[in-house]
Each structure stands twice: as C-alpha cells, then as structure tokens.
Design an enzyme around this catalytic site. Sequence first.
Site: not given
Ligand code: PLP
Length: 399
Positions: A255, A226, A141
């Site tokens: 976040k 990530d 994700f």
């Molecule tokens: C690992 C990871 N990358 C990217 C994102 C995307 O972040 P955003 O919702 O701020 O676009 C998330 C969101 O849960 C995430 O858990």
Amino acid sequence: MDRTPPMVEEAGRYTAHNYHPLPVVIAEADGAWVTDVDGRRYLDCLAGYSALNFGHRHPALLEAARAQLERVTLTSRAFLHDQLGPFCRELAELCRTDLVLPMNTGAEAVETAIKVARKWGYRVKGVPAEQASIVVAADNFHGRTVTIISFSTDPSAKEDFGPYTPGFRIVPYGDLDAMRAAIDETTVAVLIEPIQGEAGVIVPPAGYLSGVRALCTEADVLMLADEVQSGLGRTGDTFACDHENVVPDMYILGKALGGGVVPVSAVAARSEVLGVLRPGEHGSTFGGNPLACAVGRAVVSLLRTGEYQQRAQDMGALLHKHLGELVGHGLTGVRGRGLWAGIDIDPVRMTGREACERLMVAGVLAKDTHGSTLRLAPPLVITADEVDYAVERLASVLA
Ligand SMILES: Cc1ncc(COP(=O)(O)O)c(C=O)c1O
C-alpha cells in the site's frame, strides 16, 4: 451537465462487479482532497485503504516519479538497475533488518512470506516435507489469491473459489492460549495483522503482540507481521508492532510503500530467513522495477523524518477524541490507533453503506465494512481543521 450518472452507468456496464463503489467519479486529487467530474470536492477519509498515507500527489513522490520517468521505468529483474540496491538497502534500514524482496501488491507480498516461511521450515527448522503449518487469525484479511482466501473466515471472500490450499490453522484473534495450542513441531510461522484492518480496525488486547513474539521465539516459529495496512506511519509509529516494541521475523509491506503512485510491496527479514530463496524460486516481472523503487525510496525518505508518524499521533488523538463524543449519538463504538478508526454506526439508524452514501453527499468519502462498521483512514497530511470538518459532517449525517 452532470457527468457523473453516465460515467457511473458505463463503469457498471463494463466493469466486473467485484466492488460496490460509491457513485462518485473522481477526476482530480490533491493532498487530502479529491474532486469529482462535476467539480464537487470531498475529503478523502479512506486514502486508498491507507495506500495514500502521504496524501494524493505528494510533491516529493511526484518529483521522484517524474525524474525516474525521464530515465528508465522497467528492466525486469534479469538485469540490475541503479534504484534496486538503494531501495532495498534503505527499506532494510527502516525495518532494521538485512534483506528485502520487492513485489507489487500486498497479496503478492503475503504469498512471498508464506513461501519463504515454508522453505525456511523445511531447510532450516527441519519440518518433514509437505507438513508445514502456519497459524493465522480468524477474521483476517491478507488479500485475494487462492492460497490467501483458503484461510479466510469471511464466506464472501471464500465461497465458490475452492479447492483451497491446505496448511493453515485458524485461531481467534487476540487469544494467546489458542495460538499456543495450535503451534506444534510442524509450525513454521504465525501470520497476523498487528491491527486487523478489514475486520473493522480491531486492536488486539495489550500484550498480544509481545505474547505472539514470545511464543514464536519459544517454539522456533517465524512471526510474520502483515503491516500492509497498519505499517508505514498509519498508527503513529513506523510499524504497528512498534507499539509493543516487537520486532517480527518478517515485515510484510505494501500500500503506502508505493506512495499512492505505483503498486509497491515487499517483505523484509534477516538473512537467515529471506536468504533461503535461490534464483528461479520466486519472482515477478514488475517487482522491484525502477519506477517503483524510485518512488519507494522517496516514501522511505518521508518516513525517516518521523513527521508523518507524529502527524498520525497528533491528528489521530484529535480524531479519536471527537469520535468518542459521538458514541451514544449515532455511534455505538469506536476503536483504533493513530489516524485509523473503526466506527460502529447504530444499526437502528442506518447501515454502514447508507452512512457512507450520506457522508459522500456531505463531502466526505469513507468505506463501510461488515454491515454497520466504517473505517476512517484519512491521509496523514490531514489538518486539524479537516479532522473537525470530517467529524462535523459525520455528526450531521448521524443526527
Ligand atoms: C493487511 C492486508 N494485507 C494484504 C492486503 C492485500 O493487499 P493488495 O490489495 O495490495 O493485494 C490488504 C489489503 O487490503 C491488507 O489490508
């Protein structure tokens, strides 16, 4: 009068149904606790999907925001401002690297990483034009944009949103042989979550991250970590990669970088990598704005103390000890690291959604994912008594 039902009804009527929220309407929050419009209090065990690592309304973060509100909030990147350089320097130092590119949301930071990796591939590695491939993991994700969902394996994230962006190869998470086989001379990057959050807090086998690091180094491929959800203290270290002493070629952060106050994301990398971008090739009106940078600097200051990483370790050990005791008593499995747990509810007893609804009534907020799994990610400011409270409530719901 109970204000909750009409507010749930209004939100349901006027909000697109891209989420299925629990019927709780929050009006106030402080630390690890939120209060709804009817005065009921709940322990927040989701913490904005880890955006609230430092708790709701942390005094140092509010102070940084307030002070900045009195000065300047937005300039665009057409001009410099006095928070941009310090924020990028301080975050680069935290990441032990050279350059930072600030954005707003996690998905934007992931998009940034993909663009930079492709350009690096063409200009530095020498991949033929339009041929760049990026290896990703199944059950990932990384966000919701069209490019990102193009390499999702979750049908609900993907179906009906094509045509999709090409250039991605999907391999099973945790499988180094499959990753090795997927890498060829067109491969510019490997993009992984060091722990898969949305998938249910899936911790890869020991040696996986260092194995990915070695594969990337060997094949001249960028390792993109990530750490949007796993980073910034959650797992008991500043980054989840730290657990295997791995330094990726790029950190993708979001976040908690905004302290639960404003959206702040960023990528951080060495100048050979992030330095490939030229003016006009990438940007964002709000990315790196003064308010975001001021709050982001305060977040970096909190992380520099090591206090929150230590809390995640200590409270996480307590949480995992208690959760382990519930396996066989309503739980079928528990995983995680630091103050982050994926727990599998015995599907014979109830669904994950039902468990969350019952927990809500019992005064604890959590969120289900994939059927019978719940993620627990309380703010790192949670106390031992509050951890006990959360697990007691969970035990009573499962009984
Ligand atoms: C690992 C990871 N990358 C990217 C994102 C995307 O972040 P955003 O919702 O701020 O676009 C998330 C969101 O849960 C995430 O858990």
